[in-house]
Each structure stands twice: as structure tokens, then as C-alpha cells.
Design an enzyme around this catalytic site. Structure first.
Site, PDB file in Angstrom:
ATOM      1  N   LYS A  10       0.849  -1.201   0.000  1.00  0.00           N
ATOM      2  CA  LYS A  10       0.000   0.000   0.000  1.00  0.00           C
ATOM      3  C   LYS A  10       0.880   1.245   0.000  1.00  0.00           C
ATOM      4  CE  LYS A  10       0.905   1.512   4.338  1.00  0.00           C
ATOM      5  NZ  LYS A  10       1.670   2.734   4.549  1.00  0.00           N
ATOM      6  N   ALA A  96      10.083  -2.902   6.091  1.00  0.00           N
ATOM      7  CA  ALA A  96      10.222  -1.645   6.859  1.00  0.00           C
ATOM      8  C   ALA A  96      10.444  -0.464   5.927  1.00  0.00           C
ATOM      9  CB  ALA A  96      11.354  -1.750   7.895  1.00  0.00           C
ATOM     10  N   ALA A  97       9.582  -0.384   4.910  1.00  0.00           N
ATOM     11  CA  ALA A  97       9.781   0.588   3.838  1.00  0.00           C
ATOM     12  C   ALA A  97       8.645   1.594   3.726  1.00  0.00           C
ATOM     13  CB  ALA A  97       9.939  -0.155   2.509  1.00  0.00           C
ATOM     14  N   GLY A  98       7.604   1.453   4.570  1.00  0.00           N
ATOM     15  CA  GLY A  98       6.442   2.355   4.469  1.00  0.00           C
ATOM     16  C   GLY A  98       5.411   1.856   3.482  1.00  0.00           C
ATOM     17  N   GLY A 100       3.666  -1.129   3.937  1.00  0.00           N
ATOM     18  CA  GLY A 100       2.698  -2.006   4.603  1.00  0.00           C
ATOM     19  C   GLY A 100       2.890  -3.485   4.312  1.00  0.00           C
ATOM     20  N   GLY A 101       4.095  -3.891   3.963  1.00  0.00           N
ATOM     21  CA  GLY A 101       4.333  -5.293   3.599  1.00  0.00           C
ATOM     22  C   GLY A 101       3.982  -6.267   4.721  1.00  0.00           C
ATOM     23  N   SER A 103       2.106  -5.730   7.354  1.00  0.00           N
ATOM     24  CA  SER A 103       0.672  -5.629   7.653  1.00  0.00           C
ATOM     25  C   SER A 103      -0.138  -6.412   6.632  1.00  0.00           C
ATOM     26  CB  SER A 103       0.227  -4.164   7.603  1.00  0.00           C
ATOM     27  OG  SER A 103       0.970  -3.394   8.501  1.00  0.00           O
ATOM     28  N   ASP A 136      -2.296  -0.690  10.251  1.00  0.00           N
ATOM     29  CA  ASP A 136      -2.571  -0.779   8.807  1.00  0.00           C
ATOM     30  C   ASP A 136      -3.212  -2.109   8.415  1.00  0.00           C
ATOM     31  OD1 ASP A 136      -1.290   1.638   8.615  1.00  0.00           O
ATOM     32  OD2 ASP A 136       0.552   0.836   7.732  1.00  0.00           O
TER      33      ASP A 136
END
Ligand code: C5P
Length: 292
Positions: A10, A96-98, A100-101, A103, A136
Site C-alpha cells: 500500500k 520496513a519501507a512504508g 505495509g508489507g 501488515s 494498517d
């Protein structure tokens, strides 16, 4: 028999932090958008009652720290399931890239195990289990385009966003969400972004208006902690409308043509920056029926 679930990444088209809550979380208004980029999870029945997770990603732990394992355990406990499961997680979304992996993997686990264990689809307890796993995760259960409020877990489905080719780039290091939220200044929480305008642009299917309203309160905090992210955004902004996703460090840029997106991909690759080309994704898990 193996059940397969996709876990889509996302982005946040807009993310406005409005204050700090008593429980330590931050109050948000955000618009989530699913991307075609996804991880894939396979679920197989096992004869004992155990939950096991394996992954192709070398640095990902597969025990209690793993959101997939936690999602499976919570669901098993909630419904008193005696069966176990073997879960294979194929990672493609950077960690940890923003994006939402983690989640999305947790949400895919809930969907996959409801099918494998033949459990009922009960929106309310599912939404609660999802929210306990992460802010998320409720969005990732249904995907598509949605407005998130509260700490991000309260959702209202929106019309699908107009189609975009999406270039994702990040400086190649992970960023901890809690660290970024902890660095947001009170003055930044007072700044408002045009959420109403973004919803209007989506409803009108107007890509230019969507692109002009991209905003993210968390950018300033991440930029202070990691100046390389600001430099990356400035570089990408020369090619198109660009903004950081979630707490970063991924920056995304939106394009209405594949050609324009591709030229940015080529330029970034030349400079050795990790880059992905994807596109916006309508909710494809449940046809909207499972919106919680
Ligand atoms: O909900 P999630 O586990 O993804 O959040 C990770 C961390 O990010 C939280 O522990 C909190 O520090 C921060 N956070 C926040 N406000 C939110 C979402 C996350 O402060 N709305």
C-alpha cells in the site's frame, strides 16, 4: 492442497497526523491505496496442531516477531482451532519501507486461514484482530482505496482511485515506524492537508487533482532523521508528483503514462537506487464484500 493468497503493498496518497493520543499512538487521517506489487503466501494443512512459517527472505524472523505467525496464532486462539498450518511467505515488498508489507502479510494470513480452516467471515471480530496486529492491517484485509481515521484502523471505503503507474524508490535501508512517529513535532501536527480535496479528486477520477494533493506529515520527521530520503524525493519530484509513503523511507511518484514512469525508473537505476515499477490496484481479494 495449498491455498494461495496475495498480499498487496500500500501507499498513503495523503497522511495527516492530527495529534498524539493518550494510548501513545497518533491520531491520523489518511487515504490508503493498494498497489499491484505483492507478496504471495501459501497455506497447507498439517497433521499436528502447530503453526510454522518459512520465507525466501533471509533476514526475516519466522517466530513470535513475525506478523504472519502472530496473525495465525491470534486467529487460532480466537476460534479455538485445533488444526495447524504450514505457511510459506514469498517476499517481494521491501521490508520496513512504508509500504505495509508486514501488515499486508498479516491480513493475507487471516484471509488464507479463514479459507483453509473453513471459518466464518465475521467482520467485527476480524477487524479487532486485525487492529491488534497493527494499525494498517484492517485496511490490508480488504485493500483498494479507503479513508483511515483513528490510528488508521477505522475505515471508510472510497471509490477506486484513478489508475496510475507508480514508481517506488528507497534509499535501501529500513526505517522503524515508531522512531518516525516519535520525531514528529507538535507544530507539524497542527498543519492540515486537503483530505476533502483528495476524496473529491478520487470521486471525480481526476489524476491531476490527485497528484496535486499528495501530502504526508511524517515526511519532515523522516527527513530530519534520514536526509537521504529528502534528497531522493527532490530528485523524483523533477519527474512527477512524488511523496514519501507512510513513515518511509520509500518515496513514490505517480504517472498516467507507462513511458513517463519508465524513464524515471531508468534514471534511478542508472544511479544504483533500488526502484520498483508497479501500478494502483483495485481491491481484488473479495470484490469489496469483506470490507470491515
Ligand atoms: O500499529 P503499528 O504496530 O503498525 O505501529 C507501530 C508503531 O508506530 C507504534 O508502536 C507507534 O509507535 C507508531 N504509530 C503511532 N500512531 C499510529 C500508528 C503507529 O504512533 N497511528
Amino acid at each position: 492442497m495449498q491455498i494461495i493468497e496475495k498480499a498487496h503493498a500500500k501507499i498513503n496518497l495523503i497522511l495527516m497526523v492530527t495529534g498524539k493520543r493518550q494510548d501513545g499512538y497518533h491520531a491520523l487521517q489518511t487515504i490508503f491505496q493498494s498497489l499491484a506489487l505483492h507478496d504471495t503466501l501459501g497455506f497447507s494443512k498439517v497433521t499436528n496442531g502447530e503453526i510454522s512459517v518459512s520465507t525466501n527472505h533471509a533476514s526475516l524472523t519466522t517466530g513470535v516477531d513475525n506478523l504472519v505467525w502472530r496473525a495465525a496464532t491470534k486467529l487460532k486462539q480466537h476460534y479455538g482451532v485445533t488444526q495447524g498450518v504450514r505457511i510459506e511467505l514469498e517476499k517481494r515488498i521491501p521490508i520496513a519501507a512504508g509500504l505495509g508489507g508486514g501488515s499486508s502479510d498479516a491480513a493475507a494470513t487471516l484471509r488464507g486461514l479463514i479459507r483453509l480452516w473453513q471459518l466464518p467471515w465475521e467482520p467485527q471480530p476480524l477487524a479487532e484482530i486485525a487492529a491488534q496486529l497493527g494499525s494498517d492491517v484492517p485496511f490490508c484485509l480488504a485493500g483498494g482505496t479507503a479513508l483511515g481515521t483513528g490510528r488508521g484502523e477505522k475505515l471508510v471505503a472510497l471509490a477506486p482511485c484513478p489508475h496510475f503507474h507508480v514508481v517506488l524508490a528507497n534509499p535501501g535501508f529500513p526505517v522503524a515506524t515508531a522512531e518516525v512517529y516519535g520525531a514528529v513535532r507538535t507544530a507539524e501536527m497542527a498543519q492540515s492537508h486537503d483530505i476533502e480535496g483528495m476524496i473529491y479528486a478520487i470521486e471525480k477520477q481526476d489524476p491531476q487533482r490527485v497528484a496535486s494533493r499528495l501530502a504526508n506529515t511524517l515526511e519532515m520527521a523522516t527527513f530530519r532523521l534520514y536526509p537521504a530520503v529528502r534528497a531522493l524525493k527532490e530528485e523524483m519530484s523533477k519527474a512527477g508528483a512524488a511523496i514519501m509513503s507512510g513513515s518511509g523511507p520509500t518515496v513514490f511518484a505517480l504517472f498516467t503514462t507507462a513511458q513517463a514512469a519508465m524513464s524515471l525508473v531508468v534514471a534511478l537505476r542508472h544511479r544504483g537506487i533500488p526502484v520498483w515499477l508497479t501500478e494502483t490496484q483495485k481491491d481484488d481479494y473479495t470484490g469489496g464484500a469483506a470490507r470491515v
